[in-house]
Design an enzyme around this catalytic site. Structure first.
Site, PDB file in Angstrom:
ATOM      1  N   LYS A 178       9.480  16.670 -24.430  1.00 62.98           N
ATOM      2  CA  LYS A 178       9.114  18.004 -23.956  1.00 62.98           C
ATOM      3  C   LYS A 178       9.671  19.085 -24.898  1.00 62.98           C
ATOM      4  O   LYS A 178      10.507  18.793 -25.763  1.00 62.98           O
ATOM      5  CB  LYS A 178       9.654  18.189 -22.529  1.00 62.98           C
ATOM      6  CG  LYS A 178       9.056  17.205 -21.520  1.00 62.98           C
ATOM      7  CD  LYS A 178       9.555  17.509 -20.104  1.00 62.98           C
ATOM      8  CE  LYS A 178       8.907  16.581 -19.079  1.00 62.98           C
ATOM      9  NZ  LYS A 178       9.238  16.999 -17.691  1.00 62.98           N
TER      10      LYS A 178
ATOM     11  N   TYR B 295      -0.866  17.255 -15.644  1.00 70.12           N
ATOM     12  CA  TYR B 295      -0.043  17.336 -14.431  1.00 70.12           C
ATOM     13  C   TYR B 295      -0.891  17.570 -13.177  1.00 70.12           C
ATOM     14  O   TYR B 295      -0.377  18.099 -12.180  1.00 70.12           O
ATOM     15  CB  TYR B 295       1.003  18.435 -14.575  1.00 70.12           C
ATOM     16  CG  TYR B 295       2.225  18.022 -15.382  1.00 70.12           C
ATOM     17  CD1 TYR B 295       3.020  16.938 -14.980  1.00 70.12           C
ATOM     18  CD2 TYR B 295       2.603  18.710 -16.522  1.00 70.12           C
ATOM     19  CE1 TYR B 295       4.149  16.558 -15.707  1.00 70.12           C
ATOM     20  CE2 TYR B 295       3.737  18.333 -17.257  1.00 70.12           C
ATOM     21  CZ  TYR B 295       4.506  17.257 -16.831  1.00 70.12           C
ATOM     22  OH  TYR B 295       5.625  16.883 -17.543  1.00 70.12           O
TER      23      TYR B 295
ATOM     24  N   ASN C  44      13.755  18.293 -18.679  1.00 69.09           N
ATOM     25  CA  ASN C  44      14.428  17.000 -18.598  1.00 69.09           C
ATOM     26  C   ASN C  44      14.039  16.071 -19.755  1.00 69.09           C
ATOM     27  O   ASN C  44      14.013  14.858 -19.613  1.00 69.09           O
ATOM     28  CB  ASN C  44      14.193  16.351 -17.224  1.00 69.09           C
ATOM     29  CG  ASN C  44      12.708  16.177 -16.913  1.00 69.09           C
ATOM     30  OD1 ASN C  44      11.856  16.498 -17.732  1.00 69.09           O
ATOM     31  ND2 ASN C  44      12.417  15.660 -15.735  1.00 69.09           N
TER      32      ASN C  44
ATOM     33  N   HIS D 112       8.749  12.964 -20.707  1.00 73.69           N
ATOM     34  CA  HIS D 112       7.797  12.512 -19.694  1.00 73.69           C
ATOM     35  C   HIS D 112       7.433  11.070 -20.005  1.00 73.69           C
ATOM     36  O   HIS D 112       7.306  10.711 -21.176  1.00 73.69           O
ATOM     37  CB  HIS D 112       6.518  13.362 -19.736  1.00 73.69           C
ATOM     38  CG  HIS D 112       5.371  12.713 -19.008  1.00 73.69           C
ATOM     39  ND1 HIS D 112       5.213  12.836 -17.642  1.00 73.69           N
ATOM     40  CD2 HIS D 112       4.372  11.889 -19.442  1.00 73.69           C
ATOM     41  CE1 HIS D 112       4.141  12.122 -17.289  1.00 73.69           C
ATOM     42  NE2 HIS D 112       3.622  11.544 -18.351  1.00 73.69           N
TER      43      HIS D 112
ATOM     44  N   GLU E 297      -3.672   9.573 -18.909  1.00 73.97           N
ATOM     45  CA  GLU E 297      -2.941  10.504 -19.777  1.00 73.97           C
ATOM     46  C   GLU E 297      -3.244  10.240 -21.251  1.00 73.97           C
ATOM     47  O   GLU E 297      -3.376  11.181 -22.042  1.00 73.97           O
ATOM     48  CB  GLU E 297      -1.436  10.399 -19.482  1.00 73.97           C
ATOM     49  CG  GLU E 297      -1.095  10.920 -18.086  1.00 73.97           C
ATOM     50  CD  GLU E 297       0.327  10.586 -17.635  1.00 73.97           C
ATOM     51  OE1 GLU E 297       1.123  10.059 -18.453  1.00 73.97           O
ATOM     52  OE2 GLU E 297       0.648  10.838 -16.458  1.00 73.97           O
TER      53      GLU E 297
HETATM   54  P1  DAT Z   1       8.939  12.551 -13.532  1.00 69.67           P
HETATM   55  O1  DAT Z   1       8.841  13.400 -14.779  1.00 69.67           O
HETATM   56  O2  DAT Z   1      10.300  11.951 -13.397  1.00 69.67           O
HETATM   57  O3  DAT Z   1       7.818  11.549 -13.413  1.00 69.67           O
HETATM   58  P2  DAT Z   1       7.532  14.076 -11.482  1.00 69.67           P
HETATM   59  O4  DAT Z   1       6.276  13.426 -11.962  1.00 69.67           O
HETATM   60  O5  DAT Z   1       7.854  13.972 -10.029  1.00 69.67           O
HETATM   61  O6  DAT Z   1       8.809  13.552 -12.299  1.00 69.67           O
HETATM   62  O7  DAT Z   1       7.489  15.626 -11.825  1.00 69.67           O
HETATM   63  C1  DAT Z   1       6.959  16.061 -13.060  1.00 69.67           C
HETATM   64  C2  DAT Z   1       7.897  17.085 -13.644  1.00 69.67           C
HETATM   65  O8  DAT Z   1       7.947  18.236 -12.812  1.00 69.67           O
HETATM   66  C3  DAT Z   1       9.340  16.607 -13.749  1.00 69.67           C
HETATM   67  O9  DAT Z   1       9.596  15.939 -14.962  1.00 69.67           O
HETATM   68  C4  DAT Z   1      10.125  17.872 -13.615  1.00 69.67           C
HETATM   69  C5  DAT Z   1       9.277  18.741 -12.739  1.00 69.67           C
HETATM   70  N1  DAT Z   1       9.700  18.687 -11.336  1.00 69.67           N
HETATM   71  C6  DAT Z   1       9.628  17.619 -10.497  1.00 69.67           C
HETATM   72  N2  DAT Z   1      10.109  17.908  -9.284  1.00 69.67           N
HETATM   73  C7  DAT Z   1      10.488  19.203  -9.350  1.00 69.67           C
HETATM   74  C8  DAT Z   1      11.067  20.127  -8.426  1.00 69.67           C
HETATM   75  N3  DAT Z   1      11.351  19.760  -7.171  1.00 69.67           N
HETATM   76  N4  DAT Z   1      11.338  21.385  -8.874  1.00 69.67           N
HETATM   77  C9  DAT Z   1      11.062  21.752 -10.126  1.00 69.67           C
HETATM   78  N5  DAT Z   1      10.512  20.956 -11.053  1.00 69.67           N
HETATM   79  C10 DAT Z   1      10.234  19.697 -10.668  1.00 69.67           C
HETATM   80 MG    MG Z   2       5.748  11.882 -13.177  1.00 68.20          MG
END
Ligand code: DAT
Ligand code: MG
Length: 142
Positions: free
Chosen positions: A11, A51, A118, A121, A132
């Site tokens: 990212k 997303y 973080n 991805h 994707e």
């Molecule tokens: P991951 O990247 O671990 O698969 P995800 O698909 O649930 O996580 O979410 C996509 C991204 O969105 C994640 O990397 C960070 C952000 N995100 C997830 N949950 C969030 C939240 N509660 N508040 C803010 N950002 C969030």
């Molecule tokens: Mg995810």
């Protein structure tokens, strides 16, 4: 042996912090094969597709804003169970509590930044990986 492909993104925070090489190093050290690597700035429409599953979540707009704020390193890697394996290398979503030894756990984040920063991805299923990959690397569609 089930050889899979996954879509990995370093990212904008990871690229800006100089961690792209470290992420590639961990992917290769684990034994996965790099199928495509490209540094690019992603337009919002591409990120909204990427997303799409989060379109109704409150963090969707800030997430797309952040992901379009700078270049990302887009990677396709392959290997036996690479989808689950890379998620394991990445660690849990919030770097604050991600386990040591993982990318998110070891490399953390800027502490006053939101959890979306973080570092990486990784696709979460065969279906998401192929979806994707078709968004980021249309020429790799089988
Ligand atoms: P991951 O990247 O671990 O698969 P995800 O698909 O649930 O996580 O979410 C996509 C991204 O969105 C994640 O990397 C960070 C952000 N995100 C997830 N949950 C969030 C939240 N509660 N508040 C803010 N950002 C969030
Ligand atoms: Mg995810």
């Amino acid at each position: 042996v089930t050889t899979e492909r996954t879509l990995i993104l370093v990212k904008p925070d990871g690229v800006a912090r100089g961690l792209a090489g470290e992420v590639l190093r961990r992917i290769e050290a684990k034994g996965y094969v790099l199928e495509a690597v490209e540094l690019r700035r992603a337009p919002r429409d591409l990120l909204e597709l990427h997303y799409a599953e989060h379109a109704n979540r409150p963090f969707f707009a800030p997430l797309v804003d952040f992901m379009s704020s700078g270049p990302v390193l887009a990677v396709v890697a392959s290997g036996e169970r690479v989808i689950e394996g890379f998620r394991s290398l990445a660690g849990t979503t919030d770097p604050t509590t991600a386990a040591p030894g993982t990318i998110r756990g070891d490399l953390g984040r800027t502490w006053d930044a939101p959890v979306q920063q973080n570092i990486v991805h990784g696709s979460d299923s065969v279906e998401s990986a192929e979806r994707e990959i078709s968004i980021w690397f249309p020429f790799l569609v089988r």
